[in-house]
Design an enzyme around this catalytic site. Structure first.
Site, PDB file in Angstrom:
ATOM      1  NE  ARG A 191      -3.219   0.336   3.010  1.00  0.00           N
ATOM      2  CZ  ARG A 191      -4.407   0.784   2.602  1.00  0.00           C
ATOM      3  NH1 ARG A 191      -5.159   0.023   1.842  1.00  0.00           N
ATOM      4  NH2 ARG A 191      -4.839   1.973   2.961  1.00  0.00           N
ATOM      5  NE  ARG A 229       6.328   8.419  -4.606  1.00  0.00           N
ATOM      6  CZ  ARG A 229       5.439   8.866  -3.729  1.00  0.00           C
ATOM      7  NH1 ARG A 229       5.838   9.538  -2.667  1.00  0.00           N
ATOM      8  NH2 ARG A 229       4.155   8.669  -3.924  1.00  0.00           N
ATOM      9  NE  ARG A 252      -5.046  -4.839  15.263  1.00  0.00           N
ATOM     10  CZ  ARG A 252      -4.804  -5.104  16.551  1.00  0.00           C
ATOM     11  NH1 ARG A 252      -5.100  -6.289  17.061  1.00  0.00           N
ATOM     12  NH2 ARG A 252      -4.265  -4.175  17.319  1.00  0.00           N
ATOM     13  NE  ARG A 278      -3.259   6.277  11.372  1.00  0.00           N
ATOM     14  CZ  ARG A 278      -3.567   5.749  10.198  1.00  0.00           C
ATOM     15  NH1 ARG A 278      -2.875   6.047   9.121  1.00  0.00           N
ATOM     16  NH2 ARG A 278      -4.583   4.916  10.073  1.00  0.00           N
ATOM     17  CD  GLU A 290      -5.451   5.461  13.681  1.00  0.00           C
ATOM     18  OE1 GLU A 290      -5.629   6.542  13.070  1.00  0.00           O
ATOM     19  OE2 GLU A 290      -5.230   4.388  13.097  1.00  0.00           O
ATOM     20  CE1 TYR A 337      -6.165  -0.875   4.999  1.00  0.00           C
ATOM     21  CE2 TYR A 337      -4.399  -2.460   5.288  1.00  0.00           C
ATOM     22  CZ  TYR A 337      -4.910  -1.186   5.455  1.00  0.00           C
ATOM     23  OH  TYR A 337      -4.140  -0.234   6.083  1.00  0.00           O
ATOM     24  CG  ASP A 369      -7.225   2.830   0.121  1.00  0.00           C
ATOM     25  OD1 ASP A 369      -7.145   2.763   1.357  1.00  0.00           O
ATOM     26  OD2 ASP A 369      -6.239   2.765  -0.637  1.00  0.00           O
TER      27      ASP A 369
END
Ligand code: UDP
Length: 379
Positions: free
Chosen positions: A173, A177, A251, A282, A307, A355, A357
């Site tokens: 996911r 780079r 989860r 986070r 979170e 999972y 988006d």
């Protein structure tokens, strides 16, 4: 034909909207919570006017033209581009791992070509020819030192499992780079709804043929649904079938909200915490999603939430499927059972145990509508 959609998240809302618009048929949405929008729900903080994503940050991003065309009918999106930072051992780095992260982490000043060669040498040290789990996959992409700093601890906190017991796909996911591109996503279109997720969902469900029953648990009204109705169910499949074959693992998350007397807490929307000595994964600071909303943005206070990831149990909200072999096999049995149940369509991130988006959920809902609901209605 009567239609009942259980759950008002993106998947259910898209199906309901299509039924009302295309089939011109009445549709009832049954929603257990006191709001539409599922986990994408947002609302304004009363004190500051800051729009808060109540189930954690949601950034809309897609490369699917049909999804973008579909969703923008219901409202414009801002030009917000998601950039995440991560704190590791008291230092802040760019996430996803890019040239800036690599150079800062190794104390170097590599060019893109040099960084690619440098990482190849790091990767080669572990001799992973065929990565079989999240850890091996991550090491085969970035090498062990970066994996141990930025992925291992975070993943452990998020999934409460050794990354070697998790599927490799989870880590794909994230982009990695060797350029300074710091965008969290690679997609063509990206933003947050200009007028908020709450307005977007209101517009999606504004057709008078759609009625929404909030605070309504499907289990309690199930017996009142006509036997010839089509039920489109977006909840947990194991719960739907009374856990007959066993319990699927999920989860869940816990959000710790705080309003702080400072105008800016962390200078960005999302700060990840890589290390396991920090209990949360986070911190979200919601005003940064809308710098164009000058009054809440310049407010001397800010709203944050920490979170925490936790194991799902009854009474919590399910957020993420745990797509390991045991659960996928169990899910397949429930899916088969659903397919053999006349008038039942199972879908959405929970119903499909995927999972996804937001854009993938919408794309799948559009497809299920075209391929199953539309042909069935037209006989
Ligand atoms: N991940 C990580 N470190 C990070 C961010 C993500 O190790 O700083 C891993 C972690 O395993 C996580 C996965 O990448 O579950 C996917 O992250 P993403 O941000 O896509 O998760 P989501 O926003 O859906 O929770």
């Amino acid at each position: 034909m009567s239609y009942f959609v259980v759950g008002a998240g993106f998947w259910g809302a898209t199906i309901a909207e299509r039924i009302a618009t295309v089939l011109k048929a009445p549709v009832t949405i049954i929603e257990r919570r006191n709001h539409i929008g599922g986990n994408c729900h947002s609302s304004l903080d009363e004190e500051t006017g800051i729009e808060c994503h109540r189930y954690g940050s949601h950034i809309f991003h897609t490369s699917l033209p049909n999804v973008w065309e579909y969703i923008t009918q219901f409202g414009a999106f801002t030009s917000y581009q998601h950039k995440v930072f991560i704190t590791h051992k008291g230092k802040v780095y760019t996430m996803p791992i890019n040239l800036s992260t690599i150079n800062q982490f190794y104390g170097k000043n590599l060019s893109p070509t040099e960084a690619a060669a440098f990482l190849q040498a790091e990767i080669a040290r572990d001799h992973i020819a065929d990565p079989k789990n999240l850890e091996e996959k991550a090491i085969s992409l970035i090498g062990r030192p970066l994996y141990e700093a930025f992925i291992k601890g975070y993943t452990h906190k998020q999934w409460e499992r050794d990354p070697r017991e998790l599927p490799a796909e989870i880590i794909t996911r994230l982009p990695f780079r060797t350029t300074y591109n710091a965008n969290y996503f690679n997609d063509v279109w990206q933003g947050v709804p200009k007028d908020g997720y709450f307005s977007l969902f209101e517009r999606m469900l504004s057709n008078p043929l759609i009625s929404v029953q909030l605070n309504c648990d499907y289990a309690t009204i199930r017996s009142q649904i006509p036997s010839d109705a089509t039920v489109i169910y977006t909840g947990m499949p194991d719960q739907l079938f009374d856990y007959e074959y066993g319990t699927l693992e999920w989860r869940s998350l816990r959000f710790e909200w705080e309003t702080l007397p400072v105008s800016d807490f962390q200078g960005t929307t999302v700060m990840n915490y890589a290390d396991t000595d920090v209990p949360y994964t986070r911190i979200h600071e919601f005003k940064h999603y809308h710098p164009e909303r000058t009054t809440p943005f310049n407010c001397p206070k800010t709203v944050i939430c920490r979170e925490h990831s936790q194991t799902y149990h009854n009474g919590l909200e399910a957020y993420y499927p745990v797509n390991n072999e045991r659960n996928n096999t169990l899910y397949a049995r429930y899916a088969q059972r659903a397919a053999a149940t006349p008038g039942l369509v199972l879908g959405g991130r929970l119903g499909a145990y995927r999972y996804w988006d937001m854009d993938k959920a919408i794309a799948n809902a559009l497809q299920v509508f075209e391929e199953r609901i539309l042909p069935a209605a037209r006989g």
